[in-house]
Structures are given as structure tokens and as C-alpha cells.
Design a protein around this motif. Structure first.
Motif, PDB file in Angstrom:
ATOM      1  N   GLY A  10      -9.012  -9.520  -1.479  1.00 55.36           N
ATOM      2  CA  GLY A  10      -8.823  -9.518   0.259  1.00 55.36           C
ATOM      3  C   GLY A  10      -7.265  -8.640   0.688  1.00 55.36           C
ATOM      4  N   MET A  11      -6.954  -8.717   1.800  1.00 57.43           N
ATOM      5  CA  MET A  11      -5.696  -8.257   2.255  1.00 57.43           C
ATOM      6  C   MET A  11      -4.991  -9.997   2.574  1.00 57.43           C
ATOM      7  N   ILE A  12      -3.433  -9.411   2.942  1.00 55.73           N
ATOM      8  CA  ILE A  12      -2.658  -9.251   3.883  1.00 55.73           C
ATOM      9  C   ILE A  12      -2.377  -7.819   4.367  1.00 55.73           C
ATOM     10  N   GLY A  13      -1.966  -8.364   6.393  1.00 54.68           N
ATOM     11  CA  GLY A  13      -1.679  -6.887   6.532  1.00 54.68           C
ATOM     12  C   GLY A  13      -1.144  -7.055   8.022  1.00 54.68           C
ATOM     13  N   GLY A  14      -0.583  -6.553   8.461  1.00 59.21           N
ATOM     14  CA  GLY A  14      -0.239  -6.529  10.399  1.00 59.21           C
ATOM     15  C   GLY A  14       1.762  -6.980   9.093  1.00 59.21           C
ATOM     16  N   ASN A  15       2.192  -7.227   8.214  1.00 61.94           N
ATOM     17  CA  ASN A  15       3.176  -7.714   7.222  1.00 61.94           C
ATOM     18  C   ASN A  15       3.546  -8.884   7.175  1.00 61.94           C
ATOM     19  N   GLY A  16       1.860  -9.632   7.360  1.00 63.69           N
ATOM     20  CA  GLY A  16       1.542 -11.069   7.398  1.00 63.69           C
ATOM     21  C   GLY A  16       1.374 -11.748   8.425  1.00 63.69           C
ATOM     22  N   ALA A  22      -8.063  -1.540  10.291  1.00 66.61           N
ATOM     23  CA  ALA A  22      -8.474  -0.507  10.436  1.00 66.61           C
ATOM     24  C   ALA A  22      -7.774   0.466   9.731  1.00 66.61           C
ATOM     25  N   GLU A  23      -6.659   0.715   9.274  1.00 66.65           N
ATOM     26  CA  GLU A  23      -5.988   1.754   8.207  1.00 66.65           C
ATOM     27  C   GLU A  23      -6.917   1.804   7.195  1.00 66.65           C
ATOM     28  N   VAL A  24      -6.757   0.524   6.612  1.00 67.00           N
ATOM     29  CA  VAL A  24      -7.647   0.053   4.666  1.00 67.00           C
ATOM     30  C   VAL A  24      -8.830   0.776   4.694  1.00 67.00           C
ATOM     31  N   TYR A  25      -8.569   2.202   4.944  1.00 61.46           N
ATOM     32  CA  TYR A  25      -9.820   3.077   4.603  1.00 61.46           C
ATOM     33  C   TYR A  25     -10.697   2.476   3.614  1.00 61.46           C
ATOM     34  N   VAL A  35       0.987  -1.112   0.323  1.00 61.80           N
ATOM     35  CA  VAL A  35      -0.357   0.118  -0.561  1.00 61.80           C
ATOM     36  C   VAL A  35       0.458   1.365  -0.184  1.00 61.80           C
ATOM     37  N   ASP A  36       1.740   1.256   1.254  1.00 66.92           N
ATOM     38  CA  ASP A  36       1.860   2.939   1.683  1.00 66.92           C
ATOM     39  C   ASP A  36       3.709   2.980   0.392  1.00 66.92           C
TER      40      ASP A  36
END
Length: 277
Positions: free
Chosen positions: A61-67, A48-51, A10-11
């Protein structure tokens, strides 16, 4: 053409460091999905940060928290969290050292008592390093949905980020929390601005294995796009690894292909180059 599984950081990759999403990236992802490809974000952010403006692109979908977190559609496949006992230990240790911090949870970002005030200088420095006009930036600008005044002894924590008073804080966190993964961000080595603590033995590459097993898909059909050192396991794992031109030297050196920067239609151009659209 075989349908691809596309993983996008993302960033600095999907959005710039002001959170701006190029229209061309949205167009590329929607067209790729219309062509039968699947697109997931693969990020250090918690859910929560994926607005909404990111979800509104249309993602699988997503992978979050660096995995630490993997989600396909509405189905959560993996969610590794810091225990409430470990979180209490972290919160108490940071309080004792006088360090401000925030807890990264899927339900929100929960700030320490003085983070809004004391974090402003650090947030402005971080933004300026990314080439942003940070002279008037506030913590609430950087984290619009951050929650203040909540109970910090939580059981839903993915990661904890804390402002470094010096690099020694990070080194001491390694000794204090050997059961957790201690890292830094906002700069390399001594110039890092933040330390963070998260679940050990996870990274973006390992999370991709979990997602592919769930999907019944092969690594040979995977494409990853990133910009930073934390994205290297993702690019190493996938069959094709793409770095954006505005990314770090380390990831560009190991990437299979370098596309243009996020604000120069890098996602769209990469999708075109590899005939995804």
C-alpha cells in the motif's frame, strides 16, 4: 524474527531523481515480502504519480501527500483533502499574483494555463540541483501524465505546488492561508523553487499511526527509510530510522543507520544488514 512494517520514501530513496528504480531495490522488496514483511511507500506524491513500474514491484500500500492519504491494499483508510472552496481561493490568489502551479490529486496532476511554458526553467534548475543533465528537460519529461486545460476548481485536491517568483510568495501564502500548511521545496529558505499548500496538521509520522492502528501492529516492528527533511517525522516515529547516504545532512544526523545511496543499492544493502532478506 518479528515481521516488520517497512515504510520507504520514493524520490531520492526508492528511485533516483530521474525516476530510475534500481533492480536491486525491486529484488529486496519482493524478497522481504516473501519473508512475510509488509512494505509501503511513504511519499509526498499523490497516487496519480505512483506509476505502474512502482506498483509492479509488489507493495502492500502507500502513504501519500506527505501523510494526507493512507491506503492498505485496495482499502483507503484516510484521505484528507483541500475543500473545493479552499481550492478556488488558492487558484484565484495564484492567478492574481501571476504564479503558475499544479493541483496534486489522486486522479492526476492538473496544471495552470502557462505552467508548461513557464515551468521549464524551474524544472531544469530543480533537476540540475539533483545532479541530473537537465539541459533539454521539459515539463512533460518531469511530469509525463500531467493534465493541461482542465477545470481547476476541483474538490479532490491533496496539495497545490506553485512556482515561486521570490521567497516572499511563500511568506505571503502563510498569511493568506492560515488554515492550510504552507511549505517550500526544491531548496532551503531563499533558494526554494516551489511553494506548496496542503492540509494542516498532517505529516508522514501521524499517517503511520493511522496505518498501524488499521493493521493492529506495533511501532516496535516498524522501519522507515528516507532521504529528506520531510522524512524526519517518519524516521522519528518508527522504531528504526534509516537514511540514504545521498540524503540531506539533517536526516542523516538523526537516523539510526545510514545506508548507501539509491543508485548504490542502498535499499538492498539495508535490507540485508537488518536481516529482512
Amino acid at each position: 524474527m518479528h515481521k516488520k512494517i517497512i515504510l520507504i520514501d520514493v524520490d531520492g530513496t526508492l528511485v533516483d531523481y530521474e525516476g530510475k528504480l534500481p533492480k536491486s531495490a525491486t529484488k529486496a522488496i519482493r524478497e522481504a515480502r516473501a519473508n512475510g514483511h509488509k512494505v509501503y511507500i511513504c511519499t509526498g506524491r499523490s497516487e496519480a504519480e505512483v506509476y505502474d513500474y512502482i506498483w509492479d514491484i509488489g507493495l502492500d500500500g502507500m502513504i501519500g501527500g506527505n501523510g494526507a492519504y493512507v491506503k492498505d491494499g485496495d482499502k483507503v483508510i484516510l484521505h484528507k483533502k483541500i475543500s473545493k472552496e479552499e481550492t478556488k481561493h488558492i487558484v484565484d490568489w495564484l492567478h492574481k499574483r501571476g504564479l503558475e502551479f499544479y493541483l496534486e490529486c489522486n486522479s492526476g496532476l492538473y496544471a495552470s494555463e502557462n505552467f508548461e511554458e513557464k515551468g521549464e526553467v524551474t524544472i531544469r534548475e530543480y533537476a540540475s540541483r539533483k545532479g541530473k543533465d537537465s539541459s533539454n528537460m521539459t515539463v512533460r519529461d518531469a511530469f509525463p501524465d500531467m493534465i493541461f486545460g482542465a477545470d481547476l476548481y476541483r474538490e479532490d485536491v491533496n496539495k497545490v505546488s506553485f512556482i515561486l517568483s521570490s521567497y516572499q510568495d511563500h511568506l505571503d501564502s502563510i498569511k493568506e492561508f492560515p488554515e492550510l500548511k504552507a511549505s517550500t521545496w526544491g531548496g532551503a529558505g531563499e533558494i526554494a523553487l516551489f511553494g506548496d499548500l496542503g492540509v494542516k496538521n498532517i505529516d508522514k509520522g501521524k499517517a503511520i499511526d493511522v496505518l498501524l492502528e488499521h493493521l493492529g501492529e506495533s511501532l516496535e516492528n516498524t522501519i522507515a527509510i528516507g532521504d529528506a527533511k520531510v522524512d524526519i517525522p517518519m524516521l522519528e516515529k518508527c522504531n528504526l530510522g534509516i537514511a540514504v547516504a545521498s540524503g540531506g545532512d539533517e536526516i542523516k544526523a538523526m537516523a539510526d543507520y545510514i545506508t548507501d545511496a539509491v543508485n548504490e543499492d542502498g535499499i538492498y544493502k539495508a535490507f540485508k544488514h537488518f536481516s529482512l532478506i
